[in-house]
Design a protein around this motif. Structure first.
Motif, PDB file in Angstrom:
ATOM      1  N   GLY A  91    -111.264  78.904  66.809  1.00  0.00           N
ATOM      2  CA  GLY A  91    -111.636  77.932  67.867  1.00  0.00           C
ATOM      3  C   GLY A  91    -110.611  77.160  67.932  1.00  0.00           C
ATOM      4  O   GLY A  91    -110.051  76.780  69.072  1.00  0.00           O
ATOM      5  N   ARG A  92    -109.778  76.488  67.103  1.00  0.00           N
ATOM      6  CA  ARG A  92    -108.777  75.570  67.262  1.00  0.00           C
ATOM      7  C   ARG A  92    -107.325  76.309  67.511  1.00  0.00           C
ATOM      8  O   ARG A  92    -106.389  75.786  68.040  1.00  0.00           O
ATOM      9  CB  ARG A  92    -108.691  74.690  66.250  1.00  0.00           C
ATOM     10  CG  ARG A  92    -108.157  75.009  64.759  1.00  0.00           C
ATOM     11  CD  ARG A  92    -107.936  73.788  63.809  1.00  0.00           C
ATOM     12  NE  ARG A  92    -107.287  74.134  62.643  1.00  0.00           N
ATOM     13  CZ  ARG A  92    -107.931  73.927  61.555  1.00  0.00           C
ATOM     14  NH1 ARG A  92    -109.122  73.381  61.300  1.00  0.00           N
ATOM     15  NH2 ARG A  92    -107.073  74.187  60.372  1.00  0.00           N
ATOM     16  N   VAL A  93    -107.332  77.483  66.974  1.00  0.00           N
ATOM     17  CA  VAL A  93    -106.007  78.342  67.346  1.00  0.00           C
ATOM     18  C   VAL A  93    -106.074  78.915  68.596  1.00  0.00           C
ATOM     19  O   VAL A  93    -104.996  79.210  69.282  1.00  0.00           O
ATOM     20  CB  VAL A  93    -105.899  79.444  66.201  1.00  0.00           C
ATOM     21  CG1 VAL A  93    -104.819  80.252  66.449  1.00  0.00           C
ATOM     22  CG2 VAL A  93    -105.636  78.686  64.802  1.00  0.00           C
TER      23      VAL A  93
ATOM     24  N   LEU B 148    -102.826  74.729  60.627  1.00  0.00           N
ATOM     25  CA  LEU B 148    -102.910  73.918  59.473  1.00  0.00           C
ATOM     26  C   LEU B 148    -102.833  72.227  59.934  1.00  0.00           C
ATOM     27  O   LEU B 148    -103.451  71.522  59.083  1.00  0.00           O
ATOM     28  CB  LEU B 148    -101.453  73.906  58.743  1.00  0.00           C
ATOM     29  CG  LEU B 148    -101.423  75.419  58.190  1.00  0.00           C
ATOM     30  CD1 LEU B 148     -99.768  75.288  57.413  1.00  0.00           C
ATOM     31  CD2 LEU B 148    -102.235  75.752  57.229  1.00  0.00           C
ATOM     32  N   ASP B 149    -102.856  71.871  61.271  1.00  0.00           N
ATOM     33  CA  ASP B 149    -102.857  70.672  61.455  1.00  0.00           C
ATOM     34  C   ASP B 149    -104.027  70.361  62.452  1.00  0.00           C
ATOM     35  O   ASP B 149    -104.336  70.744  63.454  1.00  0.00           O
ATOM     36  CB  ASP B 149    -101.563  70.421  62.443  1.00  0.00           C
ATOM     37  CG  ASP B 149    -101.549  68.970  62.919  1.00  0.00           C
ATOM     38  OD1 ASP B 149    -102.429  68.310  62.735  1.00  0.00           O
ATOM     39  OD2 ASP B 149    -100.336  68.491  62.841  1.00  0.00           O
TER      40      ASP B 149
ATOM     41  N   GLY C 271    -101.293  65.224  61.391  1.00  0.00           N
ATOM     42  CA  GLY C 271    -100.762  65.239  62.644  1.00  0.00           C
ATOM     43  C   GLY C 271    -100.504  63.863  63.236  1.00  0.00           C
ATOM     44  O   GLY C 271    -100.531  63.362  64.561  1.00  0.00           O
ATOM     45  N   THR C 272    -100.545  62.599  62.296  1.00  0.00           N
ATOM     46  CA  THR C 272    -100.567  61.466  62.858  1.00  0.00           C
ATOM     47  C   THR C 272     -99.018  60.752  62.943  1.00  0.00           C
ATOM     48  O   THR C 272     -98.993  59.735  63.500  1.00  0.00           O
ATOM     49  CB  THR C 272    -101.187  60.458  61.698  1.00  0.00           C
ATOM     50  OG1 THR C 272    -100.500  60.639  60.497  1.00  0.00           O
ATOM     51  CG2 THR C 272    -102.683  60.760  61.589  1.00  0.00           C
ATOM     52  N   ALA C 273     -98.066  61.617  62.665  1.00  0.00           N
ATOM     53  CA  ALA C 273     -96.767  61.109  62.738  1.00  0.00           C
ATOM     54  C   ALA C 273     -95.759  62.122  62.992  1.00  0.00           C
ATOM     55  O   ALA C 273     -96.045  63.465  62.244  1.00  0.00           O
ATOM     56  CB  ALA C 273     -96.252  60.076  61.761  1.00  0.00           C
ATOM     57  N   ASP C 274     -94.607  61.999  63.120  1.00  0.00           N
ATOM     58  CA  ASP C 274     -93.425  63.157  63.434  1.00  0.00           C
ATOM     59  C   ASP C 274     -92.686  63.301  62.348  1.00  0.00           C
ATOM     60  O   ASP C 274     -92.091  62.371  61.969  1.00  0.00           O
ATOM     61  CB  ASP C 274     -92.694  62.855  64.551  1.00  0.00           C
ATOM     62  CG  ASP C 274     -91.995  64.180  65.061  1.00  0.00           C
ATOM     63  OD1 ASP C 274     -91.547  64.944  64.082  1.00  0.00           O
ATOM     64  OD2 ASP C 274     -91.388  64.190  66.085  1.00  0.00           O
ATOM     65  N   PRO C 275     -92.890  64.202  61.501  1.00  0.00           N
ATOM     66  CA  PRO C 275     -91.785  64.310  60.122  1.00  0.00           C
ATOM     67  C   PRO C 275     -90.662  64.365  60.426  1.00  0.00           C
ATOM     68  O   PRO C 275     -89.679  63.795  59.386  1.00  0.00           O
ATOM     69  CB  PRO C 275     -92.469  65.783  59.607  1.00  0.00           C
ATOM     70  CG  PRO C 275     -92.819  66.586  60.753  1.00  0.00           C
ATOM     71  CD  PRO C 275     -93.700  65.539  61.626  1.00  0.00           C
TER      72      PRO C 275
ATOM     73  N   LYS D 292    -106.926  70.703  52.436  1.00  0.00           N
ATOM     74  CA  LYS D 292    -108.300  70.628  53.232  1.00  0.00           C
ATOM     75  C   LYS D 292    -108.952  71.807  53.563  1.00  0.00           C
ATOM     76  O   LYS D 292    -108.302  72.659  54.293  1.00  0.00           O
ATOM     77  CB  LYS D 292    -108.443  69.835  54.262  1.00  0.00           C
ATOM     78  CG  LYS D 292    -108.239  68.110  53.944  1.00  0.00           C
ATOM     79  CD  LYS D 292    -108.276  67.274  54.747  1.00  0.00           C
ATOM     80  CE  LYS D 292    -107.426  67.422  55.958  1.00  0.00           C
ATOM     81  NZ  LYS D 292    -107.647  66.381  57.101  1.00  0.00           N
ATOM     82  N   GLY D 293    -110.184  72.527  53.401  1.00  0.00           N
ATOM     83  CA  GLY D 293    -110.948  73.344  54.276  1.00  0.00           C
ATOM     84  C   GLY D 293    -110.180  74.745  53.918  1.00  0.00           C
ATOM     85  O   GLY D 293    -110.632  75.822  54.528  1.00  0.00           O
ATOM     86  N   SER D 294    -109.331  74.993  52.988  1.00  0.00           N
ATOM     87  CA  SER D 294    -108.915  76.197  52.698  1.00  0.00           C
ATOM     88  C   SER D 294    -109.376  77.167  52.187  1.00  0.00           C
ATOM     89  O   SER D 294    -109.517  78.465  52.161  1.00  0.00           O
ATOM     90  CB  SER D 294    -107.359  76.232  51.696  1.00  0.00           C
ATOM     91  OG  SER D 294    -106.662  75.313  52.324  1.00  0.00           O
TER      92      SER D 294
END
Length: 266
Positions: free
Chosen positions: A111-113, A150-151, A244-248, A259-261
């Motif tokens: 769904g998210r991909v 992954l994000d 996904g809260t900041a730009d690496p 998470k969730g793997s």
């Protein structure tokens, strides 16, 4: 921050590929082999139905075949992309991969991909018609599958991929260049031969092509995750699902734990 080398990326990708060859083959048959067979059958039916001949028929039929394959790869590929990235997730976690978990990992993230993968694949497929734009789009969107898989919070994987690849497109191009040995003949010759011979040939070429795509995904997820590795950090597996809260690239990104793997579909 130093960047991961192309040789290391390729070495790791091929190791994971052959360690999980049974899973790779299954994904490639479903996403690549069946997809190529479907597009070939559809193109043949289309050619019989339209009132065209010669070069015009060849061009229009090929475009229709590309359209069908794009729809198939956009839809089925939205399951396949996370399923094959799962192989690298397990490598990072130091755990063996299984076909059952790979299938479910892909289904849980479909769904998210879906939106990001389908859009990126369609843009690259359109660019591939004249080759050069396809290469450029491929560089820009090379992180889309990894980001979308992954994000969990990223709302625009395509835009983020463009931003994050901007400083690493040289590494990405040198990595992808290895696979041009297959990709250019496939785009210019093998696809046409497959349509003019039989379904078995078409399916086999599609399987091999998707295997190459899996190798590319295994390479790109490494380069993507390398953005999150801190210079001189302890040698330990990095997280593979980000907030996904900041730009690496700005050096302010703090990764979250995996998470969730291990999710499965009931």
């Amino acid at each position: 921050m130093s960047q991961i080398g192309v040789r290391t990326v390729l070495k790791n990708a091929f190791e994971v590929f052959f360690q999980n060859f049974g899973i790779v083959l299954f994904i490639s048959v479903v996403a690549g082999g069946v997809g190529s067979a479907v597009s070939t059958v559809a193109a043949t039916a289309f050619a019989d139905a339209v009132d065209m001949k010669g070069q015009q028929l060849l061009v229009v039929t090929q475009l229709f075949s590309v359209l069908v394959l794009t729809v198939w790869s956009g839809f089925v590929g939205s399951w396949a992309a996370p399923a094959q990235i799962y192989l690298w997730v397990q490598r990072e976690k130091g755990k063996p991969a299984s076909l059952y978990e790979a299938i479910n990992f892909g289904l849980n993230r479909f769904g998210r991909v879906f939106g990001a993968h389908f859009k990126a694949y369609a843009i690259i497929a359109a660019g591939n018609i004249v080759i050069v734009p396809g290469v450029l789009f491929g560089l820009m969107f090379s992180f889309v599958d990894a980001i979308a898989t992954l994000d969990v919070q990223e709302k625009s994987p395509l835009a983020r991929s463009q931003r994050l690849t901007s400083g690493r497109r040289g590494t990405i191009f040198r990595t992808m260049a290895v696979f041009l040995v297959w990709w250019i003949p496939y785009q210019l010759l093998i696809v046409f031969l497959a349509q003019s011979t039989n379904l078995l040939y078409a399916s086999l070429s599609g399987i091999v092509d998707h295997m190459v795509l899996i190798l590319i995904d295994l390479c790109m997820v490494q380069i993507y995750l390398d953005l999150f590795r801190k210079k001189n950090a302890p040698a330990e597996p990095p997280p593979v699902e980000q907030s996904g809260t900041a730009d690496p690239a700005a050096g302010a990104y703090e990764p979250l734990p995996i998470k969730g793997s291990d999710e499965t579909v009931g």
